[in-house]
Write a protein that holds these residues in place. Structure first.
Motif, PDB file in Angstrom:
ATOM      1  N   LEU A  52       0.831  -1.213   0.000  1.00 56.25           N
ATOM      2  CA  LEU A  52       0.000   0.000   0.000  1.00 56.25           C
ATOM      3  C   LEU A  52       0.864   1.262   0.000  1.00 56.25           C
ATOM      4  CD1 LEU A  52      -2.850  -0.983   2.520  1.00 56.25           C
ATOM      5  CD2 LEU A  52      -2.964  -0.941   0.027  1.00 56.25           C
ATOM      6  N   LEU A  53       1.983   1.222   0.744  1.00 55.26           N
ATOM      7  CA  LEU A  53       2.873   2.393   0.814  1.00 55.26           C
ATOM      8  C   LEU A  53       3.862   2.433  -0.349  1.00 55.26           C
ATOM      9  CD1 LEU A  53       3.796   2.469   4.619  1.00 55.26           C
ATOM     10  CD2 LEU A  53       2.157   3.925   3.427  1.00 55.26           C
ATOM     11  N   ASP A  54       3.854   1.382  -1.186  1.00 53.07           N
ATOM     12  CA  ASP A  54       4.811   1.256  -2.292  1.00 53.07           C
ATOM     13  C   ASP A  54       6.251   1.311  -1.762  1.00 53.07           C
ATOM     14  OD1 ASP A  54       5.292   0.714  -4.865  1.00 53.07           O
ATOM     15  OD2 ASP A  54       4.932   2.710  -5.668  1.00 53.07           O
ATOM     16  N   ARG A  55       6.498   0.503  -0.747  1.00 55.06           N
ATOM     17  CA  ARG A  55       7.774   0.525  -0.041  1.00 55.06           C
ATOM     18  C   ARG A  55       8.469  -0.818  -0.262  1.00 55.06           C
ATOM     19  NH1 ARG A  55       9.053  -0.792   4.833  1.00 55.06           N
ATOM     20  NH2 ARG A  55      10.615   0.387   5.970  1.00 55.06           N
ATOM     21  N   ARG A  56       9.737  -0.790  -0.642  1.00 57.53           N
ATOM     22  CA  ARG A  56      10.522  -2.000  -0.825  1.00 57.53           C
ATOM     23  C   ARG A  56      11.871  -1.761  -0.191  1.00 57.53           C
ATOM     24  NH1 ARG A  56       6.295  -2.464  -3.049  1.00 57.53           N
ATOM     25  NH2 ARG A  56       5.580  -3.866  -4.681  1.00 57.53           N
ATOM     26  N   MET A 103       1.481   9.638   5.293  1.00 57.73           N
ATOM     27  CA  MET A 103       0.061   9.317   5.277  1.00 57.73           C
ATOM     28  C   MET A 103      -0.648  10.238   6.269  1.00 57.73           C
ATOM     29  SD  MET A 103      -0.635   6.821   3.203  1.00 57.73           S
ATOM     30  CE  MET A 103       0.676   7.211   2.033  1.00 57.73           C
ATOM     31  N   PRO A 104      -1.897  10.624   5.976  1.00 54.30           N
ATOM     32  CA  PRO A 104      -2.663  11.389   6.971  1.00 54.30           C
ATOM     33  C   PRO A 104      -2.928  10.516   8.210  1.00 54.30           C
ATOM     34  CG  PRO A 104      -4.019  10.851   5.040  1.00 54.30           C
ATOM     35  CD  PRO A 104      -2.633  10.416   4.726  1.00 54.30           C
ATOM     36  N   TRP A 105      -3.227  11.156   9.350  1.00 58.98           N
ATOM     37  CA  TRP A 105      -3.221  10.435  10.619  1.00 58.98           C
ATOM     38  C   TRP A 105      -4.203   9.275  10.712  1.00 58.98           C
ATOM     39  CZ3 TRP A 105      -7.481  10.251  13.826  1.00 58.98           C
ATOM     40  CH2 TRP A 105      -8.523  11.142  13.528  1.00 58.98           C
ATOM     41  N   PHE A 106      -5.437   9.462  10.209  1.00 54.48           N
ATOM     42  CA  PHE A 106      -6.395   8.361  10.354  1.00 54.48           C
ATOM     43  C   PHE A 106      -5.978   7.170   9.492  1.00 54.48           C
ATOM     44  CE2 PHE A 106     -10.364   6.073   9.530  1.00 54.48           C
ATOM     45  CZ  PHE A 106     -10.781   5.856  10.832  1.00 54.48           C
ATOM     46  N   ASP A 131      -5.364   0.399  -8.625  1.00 56.18           N
ATOM     47  CA  ASP A 131      -4.215   1.282  -8.472  1.00 56.18           C
ATOM     48  C   ASP A 131      -2.936   0.491  -8.211  1.00 56.18           C
ATOM     49  OD1 ASP A 131      -5.764   3.450  -8.954  1.00 56.18           O
ATOM     50  OD2 ASP A 131      -5.873   4.156  -6.895  1.00 56.18           O
ATOM     51  N   ILE A 132      -3.028  -0.648  -7.492  1.00 56.27           N
ATOM     52  CA  ILE A 132      -1.833  -1.479  -7.298  1.00 56.27           C
ATOM     53  C   ILE A 132      -1.400  -2.054  -8.644  1.00 56.27           C
ATOM     54  CG2 ILE A 132      -0.975  -3.632  -6.282  1.00 56.27           C
ATOM     55  CD1 ILE A 132      -2.649  -2.984  -3.801  1.00 56.27           C
ATOM     56  N   LEU A 133      -2.359  -2.536  -9.449  1.00 52.81           N
ATOM     57  CA  LEU A 133      -2.010  -3.088 -10.766  1.00 52.81           C
ATOM     58  C   LEU A 133      -1.388  -2.019 -11.653  1.00 52.81           C
ATOM     59  CD1 LEU A 133      -5.109  -5.374 -11.504  1.00 52.81           C
ATOM     60  CD2 LEU A 133      -2.854  -6.080 -10.704  1.00 52.81           C
ATOM     61  N   LEU A 134      -1.902  -0.779 -11.573  1.00 50.81           N
ATOM     62  CA  LEU A 134      -1.369   0.315 -12.403  1.00 50.81           C
ATOM     63  C   LEU A 134      -0.156   0.983 -11.760  1.00 50.81           C
ATOM     64  CD1 LEU A 134      -4.625   2.170 -13.555  1.00 50.81           C
ATOM     65  CD2 LEU A 134      -3.240   0.578 -14.886  1.00 50.81           C
ATOM     66  N   ASP A 135       0.197   0.570 -10.533  1.00 50.15           N
ATOM     67  CA  ASP A 135       1.290   1.183  -9.775  1.00 50.15           C
ATOM     68  C   ASP A 135       1.050   2.688  -9.603  1.00 50.15           C
ATOM     69  OD1 ASP A 135       3.489   0.910  -8.248  1.00 50.15           O
ATOM     70  OD2 ASP A 135       4.928   0.753  -9.883  1.00 50.15           O
ATOM     71  N   ARG A 136      -0.159   3.012  -9.168  1.00 45.95           N
ATOM     72  CA  ARG A 136      -0.599   4.399  -9.087  1.00 45.95           C
ATOM     73  C   ARG A 136      -0.839   4.742  -7.624  1.00 45.95           C
ATOM     74  NH1 ARG A 136      -5.333   6.543  -9.228  1.00 45.95           N
ATOM     75  NH2 ARG A 136      -5.670   8.540 -10.259  1.00 45.95           N
ATOM     76  N   ARG A 137      -0.304   5.857  -7.162  1.00 45.75           N
ATOM     77  CA  ARG A 137      -0.498   6.316  -5.795  1.00 45.75           C
ATOM     78  C   ARG A 137      -0.771   7.810  -5.837  1.00 45.75           C
ATOM     79  NH1 ARG A 137       0.737   1.657  -5.800  1.00 45.75           N
ATOM     80  NH2 ARG A 137       1.526   0.300  -4.175  1.00 45.75           N
ATOM     81  N   PRO A 138      -1.398   8.458  -4.870  1.00 43.93           N
ATOM     82  CA  PRO A 138      -2.008   7.849  -3.689  1.00 43.93           C
ATOM     83  C   PRO A 138      -3.364   7.249  -4.006  1.00 43.93           C
ATOM     84  CG  PRO A 138      -2.344  10.214  -3.681  1.00 43.93           C
ATOM     85  CD  PRO A 138      -1.529   9.908  -4.893  1.00 43.93           C
ATOM     86  N   GLU A 193      -6.049  10.099  -0.240  1.00 47.37           N
ATOM     87  CA  GLU A 193      -6.246  11.494  -0.632  1.00 47.37           C
ATOM     88  C   GLU A 193      -7.439  12.120   0.073  1.00 47.37           C
ATOM     89  OE1 GLU A 193      -5.188  13.070  -4.981  1.00 47.37           O
ATOM     90  OE2 GLU A 193      -6.427  11.279  -4.962  1.00 47.37           O
ATOM     91  N   HIS A 194      -8.533  11.333   0.188  1.00 49.43           N
ATOM     92  CA  HIS A 194      -9.756  11.867   0.782  1.00 49.43           C
ATOM     93  C   HIS A 194      -9.999  11.150   2.099  1.00 49.43           C
ATOM     94  CE1 HIS A 194     -10.283  13.761  -3.049  1.00 49.43           C
ATOM     95  NE2 HIS A 194     -10.214  12.593  -3.652  1.00 49.43           N
TER      96      HIS A 194
END
Lengths: 206, 206, 206
Positions: free
Chosen positions: B56-60, B121-124, C54-61, C66-67
């Motif tokens: 989810l964080l795109d972290r490796r 990331m935002p807090w929540f 978004d994971i398949l497209l490697d797209r963030r956030p 965001e919301h």
């Protein structure tokens, strides 16, 4: 690489992908999924392992994005699933499916290991990713269809053959053996190991 | 950080990972999975939460890629699963497992929150990712083993303790409290909250 | 884009997300999950499809990063789930839910296709990702709740409507039709197709 080898590998890959897709299609039919559901399960079975590996390695594009014709062919197969399965019952028997599935297990596991090594994964992790490439398609299929994954609960060695084959590949890679031949030898090892242990009815201890 | 604290955290992390892995191993045995299946479920339980968070964080790299010895140790444990479980029955009882699991829940949730904050990331959302790090391992284990995830359906607070602990951490972080002590306090909070609510048999309303 | 259209789309998106979240909430209650479990299932249903895409497209956030207000609102709803469901039983009936869910299916599928095209996906893959955006939320909900995914096994066309709508969008995009109107037309197509096939009780052959 010799052009004949390239061609042979491409043919084997097509056989492997179709064989995995058909195992998804059969499972989806027993759960009475509709056309699009059957397609999703067939796609997940055929490309799920490689997609999980590519997400773990952060590698894009996925093979089914690069080769759009695979999903299209699988989609057409799924639209005509009842007809396909009827023809298929007449032409293909369980023994053929066992062999094509074993080809898939071998190819996917070794290509997965090889790509993980390319991405500088340590050796044990590379073999894990190889096995994941080979078996996650079937796991996702069974999870969607609400079954305990067959390949994890079968007492006949399946993932185990893939793991040992990945280690054969790592060994050949370690002694700097030619890559193409390493792939062929290790894939052949998994294929033969799966068929022989199945034939001899070797059982793993639980 | 004081070297003693670093050492204590490393020991706690090893305890947490092994404790999660063993819970996967136990579940896999009840489903009669084979060696490789047991290994996959144990790995998914131990590292699934962190891996989902890192995707989810795109972290490796993932922690099990950086620290290859963890998967190797878990693999060896799984190969000797029947023996391990027998020894384990004699030495370790349910109360010990409850404590080690609560240590894991605390450590994973807080380290997850902390990494999500590092990634802006935002807090929540950070607290959600913290809880996900703590509980997704168990969820993936139960999904593969074809069960409704235990930690979501247990009427005793489990994920709830983790969530409140993550908010304690966010609060300490907000008032610029020292990071190391914040981690320790919030982890300790989750550990104690889990044990106390378990002991007092606190039930959540359904 | 006309400001009124933007506003209409934002309202429709909020309706779609809440409608998906509530379907997760209802399912989680029937499985007697606790508050945090209900929240996870509601979030997975509402944002699972977009997150997988978004994971398949490697797209963030992700949109829920965001919301942040969406997860917070869903969290509050889940904390008061019994009360929410009681009010909801009085105010909202099955017919309303069918319409809001169809709005969600349409919006998510078309926005998914549109984002996949932006990421240079080939056309068939883009339509697959569109459908995945629309239906994966429900699939993840059912997998966590240990059911064969409803939308794959329902004999009434659901994913099929989404797929055809995505193709309508691809066609409009191919002839360079204005993007905003293409989105509205294709979303409307899916909405109408779902409601009409439901009303006429059209069944797909198994």
């Amino acid at each position: 690489m010799h052009p004949r080898l390239t061609f042979a590998l491409a043919i084997m890959e097509a056989i492997a992908i179709l064989s995995y897709a058909i195992s998804g299609l059969v499972e989806a039919r027993t759960k009475r999924l509709d056309g699009v559901g059957t397609f999703l399960v067939a796609m997940a079975t055929a490309f799920g392992g490689g997609t999980v590996r590519d997400i773990l390695l952060d590698r894009r594009p996925f093979s089914w994005v690069e080769h759009q014709w695979y999903p299209i062919v699988i989609f057409v197969l799924c639209c005509f699933a009842p007809m396909v399965l009827r023809t298929f019952d007449r032409v293909i028997n369980e023994r053929v499916l066992l062999v094509t599935d074993a080809i898939g297990l071998g190819l996917f596991s070794i290509s997965g290991t090889s790509r993980a090594l390319d991405a500088q994964m340590p050796w044990f992790v590379a073999s894990m990713m190889g096995v994941a490439t080979g078996v996650f398609g079937g796991i996702i299929r069974d999870v969607i269809c609400n079954e305990v994954p067959l390949i994890l609960r079968d007492s006949r060695p399946y993932a185990t053959c893939a793991l040992v084959g990945c280690w054969v590949y790592l060994l050949l890679d370690y002694i700097n053996f030619d890559t193409v031949y390493s792939v062929l030898i290790a894939t052949g090892f998994i294929l033969v190991a799966r068929l022989v242990t199945f034939k001899l009815d070797v059982r793993l201890p639980h």
